[in-house]
Structure formats: structure tokens, C-alpha cells
Design an enzyme around this catalytic site. Structure first.
Site, mmCIF file in Angstrom:
data_model
loop_
_atom_site.group_PDB
_atom_site.id
_atom_site.type_symbol
_atom_site.label_atom_id
_atom_site.label_comp_id
_atom_site.label_asym_id
_atom_site.label_seq_id
_atom_site.Cartn_x
_atom_site.Cartn_y
_atom_site.Cartn_z
ATOM 1 N N SER A 141 17.199 -0.453 -12.856
ATOM 2 C CA SER A 141 16.981 0.838 -12.187
ATOM 3 C C SER A 141 15.839 0.667 -11.198
ATOM 4 C CB SER A 141 16.615 1.913 -13.217
ATOM 5 O OG SER A 141 16.250 3.113 -12.558
ATOM 6 N N TYR A 155 12.258 4.794 -20.763
ATOM 7 C CA TYR A 155 13.315 4.343 -19.845
ATOM 8 C C TYR A 155 12.753 3.326 -18.844
ATOM 9 C CZ TYR A 155 17.088 4.652 -16.400
ATOM 10 O OH TYR A 155 18.122 4.353 -15.537
#
Ligand code: NAP
Length: 250
Positions: A141, A155
């Protein structure tokens, strides 16, 4: 048709980026196996690919379970004889400031996003070594190695680790013909990129001012980048972590 008759495994293939990428691989001739925990959503992806005239099957697997990850790869090889491309894309997101996260949330995010990618790679690499090569693309990401965001500590930590794990594995296995890279998407057109309570319209409004490109990525834009990394066009791309985020981390 860069992937004609290539055998491609896509984890998290039952929705979002995984589904769009599985469909894109199939459109370019690949024989696709989609994996995930939910058989219904996987079946829907298979149906969509078949409706496009492509070839796909599904395998139910929870990538946090080592036995399941091993069986997932074994199943692909049993059906198709080899594994040419693996797209390790399964992931979860969970909000919470570092001081507020509970242990269960932390463990789950790390288990799926990091341990799941490692376990998938472990068995994919074993198969690819045996057959003399292959290609792996991991979904990281832009939140992680490239930029951080308050409220997404677990995350962001998991994805930064995916970026680092990808590069390490790339160095370890390129000598054996296994080419490994990562894709780091920015906000992409799935519910994942919406803040709690946000609608698509709210997200569009927010991104107008917070993303340099002023919008969310289409799933086809992310799929195109994955296919590039997986294709022979990227033969010299090794350990790349390709950021596709509209400029958010530029
Ligand atoms: P999504 O639609 O929620 O896709 C995630 C997929 O992972 C689902 O199909 C889910 O299926 C699967 N999955 C979750 N846990 C799993 C497990 N333990 N074992 C196997 N499969 C599992 O979200 P998405 O937006 O397409 O996200 C795909 C990837 O892109 C994720 O890694 C995410 O972190 C990354 N990403 C997304 C964005 C974005 O804005 N959308 C931005 C950057 C990165 P089941 O629940 O059926 O297992």
C-alpha cells in the site's frame, strides 16, 4: 494476450482489486485460480471471467493458515501442472490509534496482511523453484513504506513490512528465475478506501482536495500496474515497489 496459457493465482480474488486483476489476467489469456475465504464471492469472480470468455476456477483458503496456504498452491499445481504468476493480494484494514488498538485487531491485521503474504510466498516459491522460475506480485500500500496515516497504525505497519519482505525475497530468489515485486496502490475504488460512515460521494469530495490527482484510482488502473509487473515487459523489474497513488506519496 501477454499471459496466454499462463497459470495465475490471485489471493483475495473474490472482490475489489483482486477480482479486477483476476479478470484482467483472464482477458489476456491466463488460466486463473482465485483464492479467498468466501466461496460465494470467489464463484462470482469465476462467473464474471467465464462470461468474458475466460478460464477460471476457485480455491477456498485462509492465507493465515499455513496448511491452507500450502493446499492452495498444491491445488493450483494439481489442476494446471504449474504456477507461473502469483498475485498475493488478500488483505484487511482496521482503524485505531496505536494507543487504542486492542491485541486481537493488531494480531488479525498482521496475520492476514503480513503473515498471509509470507505463507503464500513460501509455498509459491517452493513450487517456482521446482519448475525453474515464476513471477510474484504482492499487494502492499502507499500507506506503509511510502506514507503514514494517523489511525491506521496496524495496517501501515503490516504494509511497510510487506514492502520490505517483498524486496528481501526479490533479492533472495531472482538468481533462481523468480521475479518478485510489489504494488502499492493509493485510494482505490473499493469500500476499503472509504472512511467510517463515508459514502462514495463523500470520498470523491475528500479526494478532490487531499489526493494530488483529485480522485480515487479505478480498479483497472491498479490491475494494469499488476499485469505490467507480472509480464515479460517488466523482466528487469526486481524488488520494485510500484506506487500507484495519484501522487499522494510523491
Ligand atoms: P477487499 O475487496 O476487501 O479485498 C480483500 C480480499 O482479501 C477479499 O476478497 C477477502 O476475501 C480477502 N481476504 C481477507 N482475509 C483473507 C484471508 N485471511 N485469507 C484469504 N483471503 C482473505 O479490498 P481491496 O480494496 O480490493 O483490497 C485488496 C488489497 O489491496 C488489500 O491487500 C488492501 O490492503 C490493498 N489496498 C487497497 C487499497 C484501496 O484503497 N482499496 C489501497 C491500498 C492497498 P474473503 O473475506 O472472502 O476471504
Amino acid at each position: 494476450m501477454r499471459f496466454r496459457d499462463r497459470v495465475v493465482l490471485v489471493t483475495g480474488g473474490g472482490s475489489g482489486i483482486g477480482r479486477a486483476t483476476a479478470r484482467a489476467f483472464a482477458r489476456e489469456g491466463a488460466v486463473v485460480v482465485v483464492a479467498g475465504r468466501g466461496p460465494e464471492s470467489l464463484a462470482e469472480t469465476v462467473k464474471l471471467i467465464e462470461a468474458d470468455g475466460g478460464v477460471a476456477t476457485q480455491v477456498t483458503a485462509d492465507v493465515t493458515d499455513e496448511g491452507a496456504a500450502a493446499r492452495m498452491v498444491a491445488e493450483v499445481v494439481e489442476r494446471h501442472g504449474r504456477l507461473d504468476v502469483a498475485f498475493n493480494n488478500a488483505g484487511v484494514v482496521s482503524a485505531g490509534k496505536v494507543g487504542d488498538l486492542d491485541r486481537e485487531t493488531w494480531d488479525r491485521v498482521l496475520a492476514v496482511n503480513l503473515t498471509g503474504v509470507w505463507l503464500s510466498m513460501k509455498y509459491e516459491i517452493a513450487q517456482m523453484r521446482e519448475q525453474g522460475g515464476g513471477v510474484i506480485v504482492n499487494t502492499s500500500s502507499n500507506l506503509g513504506a511510502h506514507r503514514r496515516q494517523p489511525g491506521l497504525g496496524a495496517y501501515v505497519a503490516s504494509k511497510a513490512a510487506v514492502s520490505a519482505l517483498t524486496r528481501t525475497a526479490a533479492l533472495e530468489y531472482i538468481g533462481e528465475g523468480i521475479r518478485i515485486n510489489a504494488i502499492s496502490p493509493g485510494p482505490s475504488d473499493t469500500p476499503r478506501s472509504m472512511r467510517p460512515g463515508e459514502t462514495e460521494a463523500d470520498r470523491a469530495e475528500r479526494l478532490k482536495t487531499t489526493n494530488p490527482s483529485g480522485r480515487v484510482a479505478t480498479l483497472d488502473e491498479i490491475a494494469a500496474a499488476v499485469l505490467y509487473l507480472a509480464s515479460p515487459d517488466a523482466a528487469y523489474a526486481v524488488g520494485t515497489d510500484l506506487v500507484v497513488d495519484g501522487g499522494a506519496s510523491a
